[in-house]
Design a protein around this motif. Structure first.
Motif, PDB file in Angstrom:
ATOM      1  N   VAL A 290       0.821  -1.226   0.000  1.00 48.37           N
ATOM      2  CA  VAL A 290       0.000   0.000   0.000  1.00 48.37           C
ATOM      3  C   VAL A 290       0.848   1.267   0.000  1.00 48.37           C
ATOM      4  N   CYS A 291       2.118   1.178   0.354  1.00 47.65           N
ATOM      5  CA  CYS A 291       2.984   2.358   0.399  1.00 47.65           C
ATOM      6  C   CYS A 291       3.613   2.601  -0.966  1.00 47.65           C
ATOM      7  N   THR A 292       3.988   3.833  -1.219  1.00 47.46           N
ATOM      8  CA  THR A 292       4.524   4.232  -2.516  1.00 47.46           C
ATOM      9  C   THR A 292       5.987   3.862  -2.693  1.00 47.46           C
ATOM     10  N   SER A 293       6.706   3.601  -1.622  1.00 52.42           N
ATOM     11  CA  SER A 293       8.123   3.254  -1.703  1.00 52.42           C
ATOM     12  C   SER A 293       8.489   2.341  -0.541  1.00 52.42           C
ATOM     13  N   SER A 294       9.652   1.726  -0.661  1.00 51.49           N
ATOM     14  CA  SER A 294      10.115   0.850   0.412  1.00 51.49           C
ATOM     15  C   SER A 294      10.444   1.657   1.670  1.00 51.49           C
ATOM     16  N   TYR A 295      10.967   2.889   1.469  1.00 55.40           N
ATOM     17  CA  TYR A 295      11.246   3.727   2.652  1.00 55.40           C
ATOM     18  C   TYR A 295       9.956   4.043   3.403  1.00 55.40           C
ATOM     19  N   GLU A 296       8.902   4.353   2.673  1.00 57.97           N
ATOM     20  CA  GLU A 296       7.629   4.658   3.334  1.00 57.97           C
ATOM     21  C   GLU A 296       7.103   3.437   4.080  1.00 57.97           C
ATOM     22  N   ALA A 297       7.286   2.253   3.512  1.00 56.43           N
ATOM     23  CA  ALA A 297       6.854   1.042   4.200  1.00 56.43           C
ATOM     24  C   ALA A 297       7.632   0.835   5.492  1.00 56.43           C
ATOM     25  N   ILE A 298       8.967   1.045   5.450  1.00 60.86           N
ATOM     26  CA  ILE A 298       9.783   0.901   6.667  1.00 60.86           C
ATOM     27  C   ILE A 298       9.407   1.979   7.687  1.00 60.86           C
ATOM     28  N   LEU A 299       9.135   3.187   7.207  1.00 59.68           N
ATOM     29  CA  LEU A 299       8.736   4.284   8.104  1.00 59.68           C
ATOM     30  C   LEU A 299       7.466   3.927   8.870  1.00 59.68           C
ATOM     31  N   PHE A 300       6.453   3.430   8.181  1.00 58.82           N
ATOM     32  CA  PHE A 300       5.197   3.121   8.863  1.00 58.82           C
ATOM     33  C   PHE A 300       5.306   1.836   9.687  1.00 58.82           C
ATOM     34  N   GLN A 301       6.198   0.953   9.334  1.00 61.95           N
ATOM     35  CA  GLN A 301       6.451  -0.206  10.191  1.00 61.95           C
ATOM     36  C   GLN A 301       7.007   0.250  11.541  1.00 61.95           C
ATOM     37  N   ALA A 302       7.942   1.195  11.519  1.00 60.25           N
ATOM     38  CA  ALA A 302       8.495   1.731  12.768  1.00 60.25           C
ATOM     39  C   ALA A 302       7.418   2.465  13.566  1.00 60.25           C
ATOM     40  N   ALA A 303       6.557   3.197  12.873  1.00 59.64           N
ATOM     41  CA  ALA A 303       5.492   3.945  13.563  1.00 59.64           C
ATOM     42  C   ALA A 303       4.494   2.988  14.218  1.00 59.64           C
ATOM     43  N   PHE A 304       4.098   1.915  13.525  1.00 62.09           N
ATOM     44  CA  PHE A 304       3.155   0.953  14.084  1.00 62.09           C
ATOM     45  C   PHE A 304       3.752   0.229  15.291  1.00 62.09           C
ATOM     46  N   CYS A 305       5.048  -0.134  15.189  1.00 62.67           N
ATOM     47  CA  CYS A 305       5.684  -0.825  16.311  1.00 62.67           C
ATOM     48  C   CYS A 305       5.800   0.078  17.541  1.00 62.67           C
TER      49      CYS A 305
END
Length: 460
Positions: A290-305
């Motif tokens: 669902v994220c536009t880039s791999s960095y955005e996916a890692i960013l929201f993974q850190a936020a969810f954790c």
């Protein structure tokens, strides 16, 4: 000439016989004969003294329909005039009425109509300190004549005991005492109250009367507002009254009872579902879709954790507006190593003075997930000193962006977004800690609860 008969002499023996026979002696007979010839002096009969009988004392019964007639002695009455006794006139004091403020009638107070003495240059002298009640009554009178309706929190006039030169700074400091979310809620409450007065053609002057507050509560009840929202909007009216030194009508007994009844009748069940550890793992895997880039996916993974393992409120790690970016977790507040994750929460709902709280997440069990996720994020994060969660270009992650991506990944993972909010991470973590056997004190410390409110977060 005939001869007189000679007197006969009686002997002593004859006299003695006459006495024995009841014949009185000669001298007594002479005295009786003289008494018959000259009538004696008639003496008036001796009358006994006339004692004036006093009237019997009657018991004193008061007849409320007839005036009391006291007994009048006849010897003291010189003229036949009637005396009417009037009962004493009792001046009845007016009953003390409770102080109810009516927005349609200005409060008149006789003691407050005195003009202050003037100096010779035309400036008013300093008044003597007034009592709280007199000052409040004066404020009510002046405010009803000059103030208009408010749609935002603040002081609409100078209270009289503060110099106008410092009024702006005082207002700014008073507004800073509240969080931005509370101020926003209060402003919404005042805006709704203004709308209520306009729709019903009511007087919008302040302070509102008790009747206006009660009608405002009924207005919100008919519109279907929750008790939490109604209670917050009534608190906005109360805060505005106190801020401007008005009498607070929301503390009236009837207002408090109506709010208590509102809470019982309009009790709303929290429909938010918890995001458990298993749901978290699913969301972390699907973020790449669902994220536009791999960095955005890692960013929201850190936020969810962070939201799940640290039991964070969304306002504690992402701001709702740029002005709050310095209140959320910064890069210098996070320390990650092979043993643990240390996070400093700078500002929170229960820490308005920003004293800060340090949270420790050990590198064991499920804690390994947050450790590896944050290490991966720090490896690709731009080396700038700013908010901990930021995009690749250095701009800060906002609460709007967090909620938008969370809804997208939940919908992608076939979860009903109606029942999942940003607070679902905090609810899910508290529930998992309870199921894992953590004690009450441990859960309260990890979630920074100071009361038993944590029990509302446990969903079994």
């Amino acid at each position: 000439m005939p001869k007189a008969k000679p007197r006969s002499r009686k002997t002593r023996s004859e006299l003695r016989e006459n006495n024995q026979q009841g014949v009185q002696p000669l001298h007594q007979q002479v005295l009786q004969r003289r008494a018959r010839q000259s009538p004696p002096d008639v003496q008036p009969p001796v009358q006994p003294p006339v004692i004036e009988q006093q009237p019997a004392v009657q018991p004193f019964f008061v007849d409320i329909q007839q005036p009391v007639q006291p007994p009048v002695s006849q010897s003291l009455v010189h003229q036949p005039t009637s005396v009417n006794f009037q009962p004493p006139v009792i001046v009845q004091q007016p009953a003390v009425q409770p102080f109810l403020v009516d927005v349609q009638q200005p409060v008149q107070h006789q003691l407050l109509n005195v003009q202050p003495p003037m100096h010779q240059h035309g400036q008013p002298q300093h008044e003597q300190p007034q009592s709280v009640e007199r000052r409040q009554l004066s404020d009510v009178e002046s405010s009803r004549q000059s103030s208009t309706s408010w749609s935002v929190i603040g002081t609409g006039r100078n209270p009289g005991f503060v110099s106008k030169h410092f009024q702006t700074e005082i207002d700014k400091l008073a507004m800073s005492s509240m969080s931005d979310n509370t101020l926003k809620t209060y402003n919404n409450g005042l805006s709704l109250y203004k709308q209520f007065t306009e729709e019903l053609n009511k007087n919008p002057a302040w302070p509102p009367s008790v009747e206006s507050v009660l009608e405002f509560i009924a207005y919100m009840s008919l519109a279907g507002y929750s008790f939490k929202t109604v209670n917050s909007y009534i608190s906005a009216l109360s805060f505005q009254c106190k801020l401007n030194d008005f009498i607070d009508p929301t503390q009236h007994f009837l207002v408090r009872k109506v709010l208590k009844g509102y809470m019982k009748v309009n009790r709303v069940t929290d429909i938010r579902l918890p995001i458990s550890y298993s749901i978290l793992i699913t969301l972390l895997k699907n973020l790449h879709f669902v994220c536009t880039s791999s960095y955005e996916a890692i960013l929201f993974q850190a936020a969810f954790c962070l939201a799940y393992f640290a039991l964070l409120r969304i306002s504690e790690f992402v701001p709702s507006n740029p002005r709050e970016s310095n209140k959320v977790i910064q890069l210098s507040d996070v320390e990650v190593n092979q043993m643990q994750v240390s996070i400093k929460v700078r500002h929170s709902k229960t820490d308005q003075l920003s004293q800060g709280t340090r949270l420790i997440i050990p590198h064991s069990g499920q804690g390994t997930t947050v450790n590896s996720t944050l290490l991966q994020y720090l490896a690709v994060r731009p080396n700038i000193s700013s908010q901990f969660l930021c995009h690749f270009d250095g701009t800060n992650l906002t609460s709007y962006q967090f909620n938008f991506v969370m809804r997208k990944v939940l919908e992608f993972s076939n979860y009903n977004i109606k029942y999942y909010k940003s607070h679902s991470f905090r609810i899910g973590s508290a529930t998992d800690l309870y199921l894992q056997g953590f004690s009450e004190e441990q859960i309260k410390n990890l979630g920074r609860w100071k009361s038993s409110a944590y029990q509302n977060y446990i969903r079994i």
